[in-house]
Each structure stands twice: as structure tokens, then as C-alpha cells.
Design a protein around this motif. Structure first.
Motif, PDB file in Angstrom:
ATOM      1  N   GLY A 149    -141.830  17.932 -79.382  1.00  0.00           N
ATOM      2  CA  GLY A 149    -142.757  16.819 -79.346  1.00  0.00           C
ATOM      3  C   GLY A 149    -142.255  15.582 -80.059  1.00  0.00           C
ATOM      4  N   CYS A 150    -143.094  14.540 -80.003  1.00  0.00           N
ATOM      5  CA  CYS A 150    -142.775  13.267 -80.641  1.00  0.00           C
ATOM      6  C   CYS A 150    -143.530  13.169 -81.962  1.00  0.00           C
ATOM      7  N   PHE A 151    -142.869  12.638 -82.975  1.00  0.00           N
ATOM      8  CA  PHE A 151    -143.485  12.410 -84.284  1.00  0.00           C
ATOM      9  C   PHE A 151    -143.354  10.922 -84.621  1.00  0.00           C
ATOM     10  N   TRP A 184    -143.621   7.124 -97.010  1.00  0.00           N
ATOM     11  CA  TRP A 184    -143.694   7.426 -95.586  1.00  0.00           C
ATOM     12  C   TRP A 184    -144.728   8.514 -95.314  1.00  0.00           C
ATOM     13  N   SER A 185    -145.433   8.386 -94.218  1.00  0.00           N
ATOM     14  CA  SER A 185    -146.317   9.443 -93.744  1.00  0.00           C
ATOM     15  C   SER A 185    -145.842   9.883 -92.364  1.00  0.00           C
ATOM     16  N   VAL A 186    -146.192  11.113 -92.023  1.00  0.00           N
ATOM     17  CA  VAL A 186    -145.750  11.688 -90.750  1.00  0.00           C
ATOM     18  C   VAL A 186    -146.972  12.053 -89.923  1.00  0.00           C
ATOM     19  N   ARG A 187    -146.983  11.634 -88.665  1.00  0.00           N
ATOM     20  CA  ARG A 187    -148.007  12.068 -87.718  1.00  0.00           C
ATOM     21  C   ARG A 187    -147.340  12.779 -86.546  1.00  0.00           C
ATOM     22  N   GLY A 188    -148.023  13.778 -86.004  1.00  0.00           N
ATOM     23  CA  GLY A 188    -147.518  14.516 -84.860  1.00  0.00           C
ATOM     24  C   GLY A 188    -147.763  15.998 -85.049  1.00  0.00           C
ATOM     25  N   PRO A 189    -147.242  16.824 -84.208  1.00  0.00           N
ATOM     26  CA  PRO A 189    -146.473  16.490 -83.009  1.00  0.00           C
ATOM     27  C   PRO A 189    -147.361  15.968 -81.881  1.00  0.00           C
TER      28      PRO A 189
END
Lengths: 87, 357
Positions: free
Chosen positions: B13-15, B26-31
Motif C-alpha cells: 500500500g501507499c503511506f 513526522w507522522s505516518v498515515r496509511g496503509p
């Protein structure tokens, strides 16, 4: 009406598509067309040019392995199953 | 306040990794994209839309789009086909969004365009008549996974002019919106026999300097520079630890600065000696500087793929790369120092960066 059972990977792609639904159809190809009318693009997720079923998509009609031209009777059960693969 | 969004296309998937322009937190969203393998995710600045080229083993190839920075996604493959009697389309290898359209390079080799935001697609060309065309879709003449048109470079000012890279064959340029093409590989090096001196070169990544005339590339055989928009190439590998690598990026403001990530050329294709580094030239390839501050310097057998290195284009440009083992590293100082901003993503295939308001 045939009872169509879809793999869990399909409903997330098409808002409102349930895992199981009743479809009026005479063949597997016809059933997919009925679904595609309500959820445009669904055919492409199950079939590739030919048309033929995608290599890792299996369809069973009343527990027998089926192709697009397999007939569906009233009261048939149609299982669309994604191959057990991946990792 | 402006924000930086790093788009990571991964095997699952895309993050989206987000920060303010200080680029420290930084923050991470996904997948996203239902966990489909994503080969290339790009941001169209004109429409603030994200496109992600993906291919499911079960459900085929398509392009996902999000017009709300990842909140919602839609998938379409309408028109992404060569038809029942044509080539087999197994995946979309590369995307480019510019001048009001999206270009998609496919495997088998072909180029599709969409002018409605990736809702529908039209086949633009399969490069018929070009040298190599008879062979490059033949699996017996290409190793598995080595087919397709993964590289697309649009001219920033001229919508009719762009470059396409056919894997294992080289660069082709059009100046008339795909009506005609010409190979642009003169001066490149190949370590195998060539049937035609115009093609047969393994171009991994093609990028453009900010002067819009100079091009750079990381090739299977060396790093090369062109000062005439691809008409001729000069090798600039000397000073690098390996002539092999996939990823490359041009500095967004300095035509003489360019970055690559050299890899061991054998089966491993990871960073030499298990010591991670990005290499930069500030003099158009006359000399190279190893950039490793903040990167793992032991037991780091990590790879970076062709779309795995990108810049944010800010005044002091940030650099970003994603690894085949799921790390994303960022530099807010042009590559001088690095910080890991994600450590446990699926293997990363592509990194692109958007700066949004």
C-alpha cells in the motif's frame, strides 16, 4: 436468482458492495455484468481481456469449477474466490 | 502553513509521511490503496491529487487517486488495456502528472494517458517502429520482471515533449506529444553485445536539472550526464564506489548538483559494505561526496529502487529515500545529515514529495 458470494478483497473497492447478494443471471459472465452495472469497474477486477477470469480468481457454481460461460440456474450458488496466495 | 508530504509507495500500500516545513517531526498515515502493491505514487501539484500505480495479484493493475490528501481513494483501470488481441498489461510501472494530464508507463511496454484525473485512460503508444520494439516484450529476451516502461520525464514547460525509458533498451524522446519518437542513448555504455547501437542500454533512472536542459541518469552501467537534453551522454561514474544503482535525483536549484545511491551490482544490490550512504556531486560529476551522517554505518544491507530517492524542492531542499526493507530517511539540509522518519514500513518502491499549503 443466484446467490453470489464474493471474496473479502472486493467490497473495499466498491462502496456499498456486499459480500453476498442475489443476482438474476444465466451465466457467470452474465452475473458479473449485472454486478458491473451497479458497481462500474468490478468486471475488470475479476476478468482480463478475452474476456477470461483473472488467473488468481476462481469461480465455482454449485461447488463445481466454472468459467465465464458456465450456466447459472435459478437457486444456484456462485462462489467467487481469490486464490490462496501472497505473503 | 505549508506542509511536506512524503508519498511512499510500498509492497503493501501507499503511506503518507507528513511534517511542517521544518521537517523535524513526522507522522505516518496509511496503509492506503487496500494494501495493494504500489509501484509509484505521485502528487499532481496542479490539482493537489495523489495518484498511485498499483497491481493486485488477484484483481489486476490500476491507478488509485485521492483528491483529499489520502482521506479517500478511488481505483480505476478503465482503458488500461491492450485489448484481447494485444499485449498483456501486468502492471503500471511509472506515473507522471504534468500539464493537465497523467501519463502511465506499463508492462508490457506502452504508454497511456488520462486527461480526467486518472478516471479513464487512453493508449497513447506502444512505440511501434522504434529499434528494439520487436524484442522488448518477449520474455525469452528479457529476464522476469524486467519488462516495461517505468521511467517518464515530462518537460516542465513544453507539454508535447517528454522522455520515456524502456527497461533494458533505453531512452526515447518525443517532441510532438507521442506522434513520433527518437532514441536518446548516444554515449551510454553497455556491458553486453548490442544488435543496434542506438538501443540496448539499461537506464535505471532519468532526471532533469533545474536549467531544463541538463539531464542525469543512473544506468546499470554507470552514472551519466547530458548537457544537450539527451542528445549525447558523458559518463561521470569516476569517484563513486560502484557504477551500479537505481535511484537518482537532481538538485532542484543547482544544475551542477546531483545525487545517487550506489549499490553492489551483484545479486544483493544493497549498499556497499553494509554502510548506508547517498553520494552527491556539486560539480556536475567531476567529483563526488559521500553523505552518511545519521545513516546506519554497519550491517545495513539495504537497497533503494529506481523511484526511491526524491527532493521536496524547498529553498534549502530536503532529500528523502525509502529502502527495500521499509525505512524512510530524510535530510533537511541537502543531504548533509539524515534522520530515519519511518522504520517499519513494507518494502518501499517509490518516494515522491509534495509541498502543500
Amino acid at each position: 436468482m443466484a446467490a453470489v458470494h464474493l471474496p473479502p478483497t472486493l467490497p473495499p473497492l466498491f462502496p456499498g458492495l456486499p459480500r453476498q447478494l442475489e443476482v438474476e443471471a444465466t451465466s457467470v459472465d452474465d452475473a458479473i455484468e449485472r454486478l458491473n452495472e451497479n458497481w462500474p469497474g468490478l468486471r475488470d477486477r475479476l476478468c482480463e481481456p478475452g474476456p477470461v477470469l483473472r488467473p488468481h480468481i476462481n469461480v465455482f457454481v454449485d461447488r463445481e469449477r466454472a468459467a465465464l460461460d458456465t450456466a447459472i440456474g435459478a437457486g444456484s450458488r456462485v462462489d467467487v474466490i481469490a486464490a490462496i496466495s501472497g505473503g | 502553513m505549508a506542509r511536506v508530504i512524503v508519498l511512499a509507495g510500498t509492497r503493501k500500500g501507499c503511506f503518507l509521511l507528513e511534517s511542517d516545513v521544518d521537517r523535524r517531526e513526522w507522522s505516518v498515515r496509511g496503509p492506503f490503496c487496500e494494501g495493494w502493491p504500489v509501484y509509484h505514487a505521485v502528487h499532481d501539484a496542479e490539482t493537489d491529487t495523489i495518484y498511485a500505480a498499483a497491481a493486485s495479484e488477484w484483481h489486476g493493475a490500476g491507478v488509485w487517486r485521492s483528491a483529499d490528501r489520502g482521506e479517500t481513494w478511488e481505483l480505476s483501470s478503465e482503458g488500461l488495456t491492450y485489448g484481447a488481441d494485444g499485449l498483456k498489461l501486468s502492471k503500471i510501472s511509472g506515473l507522471n502528472a504534468a500539464h493537465g494530464r497523467v501519463l502511465a508507463g506499463a508492462e508490457g511496454v506502452g504508454l497511456f494517458e488520462s486527461r480526467d484525473g486518472a478516471r479513464t485512460w487512453t493508449l497513447m503508444t506502444t512505440l511501434d517502429g522504434q529499434p528494439g520494439r520487436g524484442d522488448w516484450n518477449d520474455p525469452s529476451k528479457q529476464p522476469p520482471g524486467h519488462l516495461g516502461l517505468p521511467g517518464l520525464l515530462a518537460h516542465p514547460d513544453d507539454p508535447d515533449r517528454f522522455w520515456a525509458v524502456v527497461q533494458g533498451y533505453g531512452i526515447f524522446e518525443t517532441t510532438d506529444d507521442g506522434a513520433s519518437w527518437a532514441p536518446r542513448n548516444r554515449g551510454l555504455r553497455a556491458e553486453w553485445p548490442l544488435d543496434d547501437p542506438e538501443v540496448g542500454y539499461c537506464v535505471h533512472k532519468l532526471v532533469m536539472a533545474p536549467d531544463k536542459t541538463r539531464l542525469y541518469q543512473q544506468n546499470h552501467c554507470g552514472v551519466h550526464r547530458s548537457d544537450d537534453a539527451g542528445q549525447s551522454w558523458t559518463e561521470i561514474t569516476e569517484g563513486l564506489p560502484s557504477d551500479f544503482g537505481f535511484a537518482a535525483v537532481a538538485h532542484p536549484h543547482d544544475r551542477d548538483s546531483f545525487y545517487v545511491i550506489p549499490l553492489d551490482a551483484g545479486h544483493g544490490r544493497t549498499m556497499p559494505d553494509g554502510r548506508a550512504a547517498v553520494w552527491r556531486t556539486r560539480d556536475a560529476g567531476a567529483s563526488w561526496q559521500r553523505l552518511d551522517r545519521g545513516l546506519p554505518e554497519r550491517d545495513a544491507y539495504i537497497g533503494v529502487l529506481r523511484e526511491g530517492l526524491a527532493t521536496d524542492g524547498l529553498d534549502v531542499p530536503g532529500m528523502y529515500f525509502g529502502t527495500s526493507t521499509g525505512q524512510v530517511f530524510a535530510s533537511a539540509d541537502e543531504g548533509d545529515s539524515w534522520t530515519e522518519i519511518a522504520g517499519y514500513l513494507p518494502g518501499v518502491a517509490s518516494i515522491e514529495v509534495a509541498v502543500v499549503d
